[in-house]
Write a protein that holds these residues in place. Structure first.
Motif, PDB file in Angstrom:
ATOM      1  N   HIS A  66     -55.420  72.642  -2.873  1.00  0.00           N
ATOM      2  CA  HIS A  66     -56.557  71.794  -3.515  1.00  0.00           C
ATOM      3  C   HIS A  66     -57.543  72.551  -3.830  1.00  0.00           C
ATOM      4  N   LYS A  67     -58.456  72.452  -4.854  1.00  0.00           N
ATOM      5  CA  LYS A  67     -59.344  73.479  -5.119  1.00  0.00           C
ATOM      6  C   LYS A  67     -60.396  73.689  -4.187  1.00  0.00           C
ATOM      7  N   ASN A 120     -51.339  76.787  -5.238  1.00  0.00           N
ATOM      8  CA  ASN A 120     -51.584  75.286  -5.598  1.00  0.00           C
ATOM      9  C   ASN A 120     -52.297  74.658  -4.608  1.00  0.00           C
ATOM     10  N   THR A 136     -45.169  72.662  -8.079  1.00  0.00           N
ATOM     11  CA  THR A 136     -46.430  72.208  -7.614  1.00  0.00           C
ATOM     12  C   THR A 136     -46.508  70.775  -7.829  1.00  0.00           C
ATOM     13  N   ASN A 137     -46.467  70.227  -6.743  1.00  0.00           N
ATOM     14  CA  ASN A 137     -46.678  68.689  -6.846  1.00  0.00           C
ATOM     15  C   ASN A 137     -47.997  68.165  -6.541  1.00  0.00           C
ATOM     16  N   GLY A 138     -48.929  68.810  -7.295  1.00  0.00           N
ATOM     17  CA  GLY A 138     -50.388  68.282  -7.245  1.00  0.00           C
ATOM     18  C   GLY A 138     -50.954  68.361  -5.911  1.00  0.00           C
ATOM     19  N   ASP A 139     -51.784  67.599  -5.587  1.00  0.00           N
ATOM     20  CA  ASP A 139     -52.343  67.476  -4.104  1.00  0.00           C
ATOM     21  C   ASP A 139     -51.813  66.475  -3.369  1.00  0.00           C
ATOM     22  N   SER A 140     -50.798  65.716  -3.847  1.00  0.00           N
ATOM     23  CA  SER A 140     -50.313  64.522  -3.054  1.00  0.00           C
ATOM     24  C   SER A 140     -49.261  65.177  -1.987  1.00  0.00           C
ATOM     25  N   ARG A 147     -49.626  75.825   2.535  1.00  0.00           N
ATOM     26  CA  ARG A 147     -48.591  75.361   1.759  1.00  0.00           C
ATOM     27  C   ARG A 147     -47.687  76.549   1.915  1.00  0.00           C
ATOM     28  N   ASP A 173     -43.781  72.777   0.173  1.00  0.00           N
ATOM     29  CA  ASP A 173     -43.541  72.613  -1.215  1.00  0.00           C
ATOM     30  C   ASP A 173     -42.006  72.776  -1.436  1.00  0.00           C
TER      31      ASP A 173
END
Ligand code: UD2
Ligand code: MN
Length: 560
Positions: free
Chosen positions: A107-108, A105, A255-259, A343, A244
């Motif tokens: 950031h790409k 998860n 997976t709380n996104g990129d924040s 992460r 996480d």
């Protein structure tokens, strides 16, 4: 003559005996503090059988991809009970593969970065009565998610667990299933608390960098490389991954996104999460400055750890060491950063599944120690919360820590606030009014013990005669009626809520008219009123009128 002679020899032998006894006690002390691998040859078969049974009960693919997992029937009930008892679904953990997969998860853009660190890591896990499957899942995630040439060793420190099943079985598991890897186990004969347990691990570490983790974590894809690469570039940077959340009941890896957030603190001496100030750094996925760290998961250059004062060894049990280390690193010339491309998941438990000897408030005592050593005059704010600890001998001697601060020529706490954490709210500086806010009926504004991160009504409660922190408010020079990170906000149905401060004025903006003592909200053109409000209920906004229910008196008003 004879009598005197006998007396002398007796005294001599007593002295020799005392010396001998002292020596034996000293040897026992050395041995007790750190009892290394104990081998129980007669039990090997028993351990092997137990591990086989355990392995045969694992349900393949359960929780794969970090997804939430559920059990049925009896196991579900047992699992629910475990959650109530130890704040963690141990039954589910026992059934879940130790090497379950996780979603990558990051950031790409993180995947495009290449890191080529040459430093090697010693990963140190400490535990007290954690269950075997949780510890082993942590260990396996570290092994599987770290390039082998970067992982020097894994050090497990057992802080004298009392739970039987972890004892010999863990050793046997390491000797058989993990024999290819460098996994060391230290058992402390006496419970030392997590701070001294980490120190024991650090003392035997040989990697260039030490990475500390709680024993209920799962490292995610590519977690280690950016930590090592950053330390290689900046030796005095102490780093935390994004932590996480692994949910304690279903073991879902959120997976709380990129924040993500970084670390702050409250004046009561607790770690808090805060919004990142430097949005640009976040965009670039560069290391993000963090005023503090949560404490459990961090990477530090091994030599720098010792140079900058390791830990306060007189801190007992749990708590406080995270803020102590954070303040110390910043004040003594280092940096603390969150690395957005690293992460690691951590199981957040709703309560501690363990007790401390004598039920001591180790968090309070440890924080009192750090307040005296690092916070200069600002310690006054912490001791408002813990007045009984300020001059209390239970906090112990501070000479060595103060000497350390002098030796390292560390900067002041004011420097830290001004430069590292300028957004930190200081309740008794830059205020218009401060203290208890009471009406004519001897009722005071009260936060009703609202805890961090929540929203609740701005309450009313009989005024305490002593300084109760729930009734200590500030009308800041910016017009916020606030406590720490909570601001009083008027809502469209004319209630007043305590909610996160946003510093944009509007509904969180108040004016105090000291002549008629009203608290006026210009956004609604109404006044704060306790009319019709029963004990503990939220306050309201009403048309301004000259009535006792709208007249508020602060303990201190600053007219300058
Ligand atoms: C957080 C930290 C934790 C520590 C603590 C403050 C994170 C995610 N966790 O609390 O690492 O900094 O704040 O002190 O940042 N343990 C022992 N001996 C004991 C008690 C605990 O070894 O007497 C172990 C325990 O098994 C675990 C670790 O210490 O592996 C941290 O304890 P925790 O998970 O209960 O603390 P946590 O995450 O609530
Ligand atoms: Mn933990």
């Amino acid at each position: 003559m004879k009598v005197r002679f006998m007396k002398r020899t007796r005294i001599k032998s007593v002295i020799i005996l005392i010396i001998l006894a002292a020596f034996v006690i000293y040897l026992k002390f050395l041995h007790d503090n750190q009892a290394n691998k104990i081998i129980y040859p007669q039990d090997i078969q028993v351990f092997e059988d137990k591990i086989r049974i355990y392995e045969s009960r694992i349900i393949p693919n359960l929780g794969n991809n970090g997804e939430p997992a559920f059990l049925d029937g009896d196991d579900k009930e047992k699992g629910d009970n475990a959650v109530k008892l130890v704040a963690l679904n141990t039954v589910l953990s026992d059934r879940m593969p130790l090497n379950r997969s996780l979603q990558d998860n990051r950031h790409k853009k993180c995947k495009d970065f290449t890191y080529n660190p040459t430093l090697k890591a010693s990963v140190i896990l400490i535990f007290y009565n954690e269950i075997l499957s949780v510890i082993l899942r942590t260990v396996w995630s570290v092994i599987l998610k770290s390039p082998s040439h970067l992982l020097k060793e894994i050090i497990l420190v057992d802080d004298s667990s009392t739970a039987e099943d972890v004892k010999g079985i863990l050793e046997h598991y390491i000797n058989t299933r993990l024999s290819k890897y460098d996994v060391k186990l230290i058992r402390l004969k006496h419970r030392m608390g997590l701070i001294r347990a980490r120190l024991q691990g650090a003392r035997i570490a040989t990697g260039n960098v030490m990475v500390f983790l709680d024993a209920h974590c799962e490292a995610n894809e590519g977690w280690l490389e950016p930590l090592l690469a950053r330390i290689e570039q900046e030796r005095t940077a102490v780093l935390v991954p994004i932590i996480d959340v692994i949910e304690a009941n279903t073991l879902a890896y959120a997976t709380n996104g990129d924040s993500f957030e970084v670390g702050g603190f409250s004046w009561s001496g607790h770690f808090t999460w805060i919004k990142i100030q430097d949005e640009e750094a976040k965009e670039h996925l560069a290391p993000v400055k963090s005023p503090t760290m949560a404490g459990g998961l961090f990477a530090i250059d091994r030599e720098y750890f010792w140079e900058v004062g390791s830990y306060d060894e007189q801190m007992d049990g749990w708590g406080g060491e995270n803020l102590e280390m954070s303040f110390r690193i910043w004040q003594c010339g280092g940096r603390l950063e969150t690395i957005p491309c690293s992460r690691v998941g951590h199981i957040f438990r709703a309560f501690h599944p363990y007790h401390f000897p004598d039920n001591k408030d180790t968090h309070g005592i440890n924080t009192a120690r750090l307040a005296h050593v690092w916070m200069d005059d600002y310690k006054r704010l912490f001791f408002l919360y813990q007045p009984a600890l300020e001059h209390n001998p239970v906090i112990g001697d501070l000479t060595h820590r103060k000497q350390l601060r002098n030796k390292l020529h560390c900067k002041s706490f004011k420097w830290y606030l001004d430069n590292v954490y300028p957004e930190k709210f200081i309740p008794d500086e830059n205020y218009f009014a401060y203290g208890q806010i009471r009406n004519k009926y001897n009722m005071c504004l009260d936060d009703l013990q609202l805890s961090d991160g929540k929203v609740g009504p701005l309450g009313l409660y009989p005024c305490h005669n002593f300084m109760a922190m729930s009734q200590l408010f500030t009308l800041s020079s910016k017009g916020e009626l606030r406590k720490e990170a909570f601001c009083s906000e008027a809502t469209s149905n004319l209630n007043v809520q305590l909610t996160e401060c946003h510093s944009h004025h509007r509904e969180q903006y108040w004016l105090y008219f000291s002549r008629n003592k009203t608290l006026y909200n210009p956004s609604f053109r109404k006044c704060l009123s306790s009319e019709g409000v029963k004990d503990s209920k939220g306050l309201i906004l009403d048309f301004c009128k000259i009535i006792d229910h709208q007249q508020w008196k602060f303990t201190k008003v600053n007219y300058t």
